[in-house]
Design a protein around this motif. Structure first.
Motif, mmCIF file in Angstrom:
data_model
loop_
_atom_site.group_PDB
_atom_site.id
_atom_site.type_symbol
_atom_site.label_atom_id
_atom_site.label_comp_id
_atom_site.label_asym_id
_atom_site.label_seq_id
_atom_site.Cartn_x
_atom_site.Cartn_y
_atom_site.Cartn_z
ATOM 1 N N LEU A 96 34.741 49.338 29.944
ATOM 2 C CA LEU A 96 35.333 48.002 29.981
ATOM 3 C C LEU A 96 34.997 47.147 28.751
ATOM 4 O O LEU A 96 35.887 46.484 28.199
ATOM 5 C CB LEU A 96 34.912 47.269 31.261
ATOM 6 N N LEU A 100 37.941 45.629 26.465
ATOM 7 C CA LEU A 100 38.051 44.176 26.383
ATOM 8 C C LEU A 100 37.898 43.674 24.956
ATOM 9 O O LEU A 100 38.486 42.644 24.596
ATOM 10 C CB LEU A 100 36.994 43.527 27.285
ATOM 11 N N ASP A 123 32.565 40.154 25.341
ATOM 12 C CA ASP A 123 33.174 41.342 25.942
ATOM 13 C C ASP A 123 32.263 41.925 27.019
ATOM 14 O O ASP A 123 32.721 42.305 28.100
ATOM 15 C CB ASP A 123 33.430 42.413 24.878
ATOM 16 N N LEU A 126 32.069 39.687 30.208
ATOM 17 C CA LEU A 126 33.263 39.814 31.042
ATOM 18 C C LEU A 126 33.291 41.159 31.756
ATOM 19 O O LEU A 126 33.740 41.253 32.912
ATOM 20 C CB LEU A 126 34.524 39.620 30.196
ATOM 21 N N ALA A 127 32.794 42.210 31.106
ATOM 22 C CA ALA A 127 32.731 43.529 31.747
ATOM 23 C C ALA A 127 31.765 43.528 32.931
ATOM 24 O O ALA A 127 31.886 44.379 33.827
ATOM 25 C CB ALA A 127 32.317 44.595 30.738
ATOM 26 N N PHE A 129 31.609 41.174 35.099
ATOM 27 C CA PHE A 129 32.178 40.332 36.150
ATOM 28 C C PHE A 129 31.792 40.902 37.510
ATOM 29 O O PHE A 129 31.969 42.099 37.754
ATOM 30 C CB PHE A 129 33.698 40.281 35.980
ATOM 31 N N ALA A 132 33.891 43.584 39.487
ATOM 32 C CA ALA A 132 34.013 44.843 38.737
ATOM 33 C C ALA A 132 32.680 45.578 38.705
ATOM 34 O O ALA A 132 32.617 46.802 38.928
ATOM 35 C CB ALA A 132 34.504 44.554 37.319
ATOM 36 N N LEU A 146 41.375 49.348 37.105
ATOM 37 C CA LEU A 146 41.249 48.262 36.141
ATOM 38 C C LEU A 146 41.227 48.785 34.714
ATOM 39 O O LEU A 146 41.924 48.261 33.833
ATOM 40 C CB LEU A 146 39.966 47.464 36.424
ATOM 41 N N TYR A 413 42.032 38.399 37.514
ATOM 42 C CA TYR A 413 40.952 37.588 36.951
ATOM 43 C C TYR A 413 40.578 38.051 35.547
ATOM 44 O O TYR A 413 40.430 37.231 34.631
ATOM 45 C CB TYR A 413 39.706 37.641 37.841
ATOM 46 N N VAL A 414 40.390 39.342 35.367
ATOM 47 C CA VAL A 414 39.980 39.854 34.054
ATOM 48 C C VAL A 414 41.036 39.536 33.003
ATOM 49 O O VAL A 414 40.711 39.113 31.877
ATOM 50 C CB VAL A 414 39.692 41.368 34.134
ATOM 51 N N ARG A 417 40.843 35.683 32.368
ATOM 52 C CA ARG A 417 39.656 35.292 31.586
ATOM 53 C C ARG A 417 39.759 35.774 30.143
ATOM 54 O O ARG A 417 39.290 35.084 29.216
ATOM 55 C CB ARG A 417 38.414 35.874 32.268
ATOM 56 N N ALA A 418 40.390 36.923 29.911
ATOM 57 C CA ALA A 418 40.518 37.450 28.551
ATOM 58 C C ALA A 418 41.406 36.576 27.683
ATOM 59 O O ALA A 418 41.311 36.627 26.453
ATOM 60 C CB ALA A 418 41.069 38.876 28.591
#
Length: 459
Positions: A96, A100, A123, A126-127, A129, A132, A146, A413-414, A417-418
């Motif tokens: 991820l 990302l 990055d 966020l990975a 999260f 996830a 994902l 969400y991912v 957020r990205a």
């Protein structure tokens, strides 16, 4: 100078080492398949034995997870026991930050890292999260799904549409509903091209800056759309093949749901979209708080959007009336949600929404305010269509889902957020600490607070 967007292999290495240690602890304590794993693990093991005609009718997703496990087991000559099978979601979890880094480079409009095993702090955060991260240690479909969706979007944004189509088709082998995100990948890639194309001879799509747009701009967008469609037809071909394959599957399967159709009947669940907006705000509040001028400026601008003039006030009242009506008509008390007290959503439903019959309606102004906050935070650097394409894609993804389930919010969400750019380092650190505290708490409860007669608590 250190920034949250400075790529470094150290972030990726730390992410990998930490997650391998956590998986080792999970495997040492959770010795039997748990929750949905009793369906997935035996199915994968049947395939490992070459029993290709075996299929558990309770499984509602395609066999992508099991096929990926078999490929990995054959490459690395691994056994198909549960501990080894859990490596499949872990390996996709480890991918991820890398995926990302390329997706966020697209939104930042900068060159993606050339090195393969490198990611920035943002990055990596966020990975991690929480939804996830947690399901990266259990034999579930969600994280491979994902990762395949992110790979599809990354390929599309790089103009590799044939690859994007093929990866998108593979993503549908993990979850059939990923066909929605295949077309998100196509749309977001084409909007960026249409926005920045330099050929003056080509007609351009009218797409004003999001925060400057008004109601009349939608009509201008629609009238400019037919002229630009020919320029994107060639790029759309691989995605159309995905759509045709999906339609063939639906026709022969007798619907979109595999297996146990009785407990997964698509129904209109409008409040699911409201839950997602609140969910995204609760997890990404540090990012929203990094709005220009800080959280007070964001609250002021949200108030202006909702109540800044008589016309805005009238529109707000109309929207709130519609939301209250849809909450009344389309709220679903799903039997799985009401009966399984091993999920956090059971307690959210019982202790928040169940406090009083009026409580679900009282949340409506908050949902609307959260939606405006996201629009303002993301729309600052994007056009109107770039800002709205994800919400428009979320609708078909969430509206038919009857169960309040955080995993349904994972991909939206991912991707949401990205899209947020210009996040200051302090906000990334705050977001990281927020995620870490949630991850530590949920994993600690899952591993070390098992209740006899009840089981382990999880998302």
């Amino acid at each position: 100078m250190f920034t949250a967007n400075s790529p470094s292999p150290l972030y990726f290495i730390l992410f990998c080492v930490t997650n391998v240690v956590v998986l080792r602890e999970v495997n040492s304590l959770v010795l039997q398949p748990y929750m949905d794993e009793p369906f997935h693990v035996p199915q994968a093991q049947a395939y490992c034995r070459g029993e290709w005609s075996t299929w558990d009718s309770k499984i509602t997703t395609p066999p992508g997870l099991y096929l990926l496990s078999i490929i990995l087991s054959r490459i690395f000559m691994l056994k198909c026991n549960m501990a080894i099978l859990r490596l499949t979601p872990l390996l996709t979890l480890l991918s991820l930050p890398l995926l990302l880094s390329h997706l966020r480079a697209f939104h930042l409009r900068v060159r993606a890292p050339r090195s393969l095993l490198i990611a920035s702090l943002e990055d990596t955060v966020l990975a991690a999260f929480p939804i996830a991260w947690f399901f990266g240690f259990l034999y579930y479909t969600d994280i491979p799904s994902l990762a395949s969706v992110l790979a599809t979007v990354v390929a599309a944004t790089k103009g590799r549409h044939v690859s994007a189509g093929l990866i998108g088709l593979l993503s549908c082998v993990f979850r059939q509903t990923n066909i929605i995100w295949v077309f998100y990948a196509f749309a977001i890639s084409q909007l960026m091209i249409l926005r920045f194309q330099s050929d003056v001879q080509r007609p351009k799509l009218y797409d004003p800056p999001a925060l400057e747009a008004g109601p009349t701009d939608f009509l201008r967008i629609l009238t400019s759309l037919p002229a630009v469609l020919p320029s994107i037809l060639v790029a759309s071909v691989p995605y159309l093949f995905c759509l045709i394959a999906f339609m063939v599957f639906v026709f022969y399967n007798g619907g979109i749901v595999l297996g146990d159709k009785s407990n997964h009947v698509p129904v209109l669940h409008v409040p699911q979209v409201y839950y997602f907006v609140a969910f995204a705000t609760a997890f990404a509040w540090p990012v929203l708080a990094s709005y220009d001028g800080g959280p007070l400026a964001l609250l002021r601008d949200v108030r202006h959007r909702m109540f800044g003039s008589s016309r805005r006030l009238a529109m707000t009242l109309i929207l709130l009336a519609g939301m209250v009506l849809t909450i009344h008509k389309f709220t679903i008390h799903h039997p799985f949600l009401l009966s399984d007290n091993r999920h956090y959503t059971f307690y959210v439903w019982k202790r928040v929404f169940g406090l009083h019959p009026m409580v679900p309606y009282l949340w409506a102004p908050g949902y609307l305010a959260c939606a405006w906050a996201w629009f303002l935070r993301i729309g600052k650097d994007q056009t109107l269509l770039q800002t709205l394409v994800l919400p428009l894609t979320v609708l078909p993804a969430l509206l038919p889902t009857p169960l309040l389930e955080p995993r349904y919010f994972l991909i939206p969400y991912v991707l949401l957020r990205a899209q947020v750019v210009e996040v200051p380092t302090w906000a990334i650190i705050a977001e990281g600490l927020w995620y870490v505290s949630i991850n530590w708490g949920t994993m600690h409860i899952f591993l070390y607070a098992e209740r006899p007669g009840v089981g382990r608590f999880m998302w």
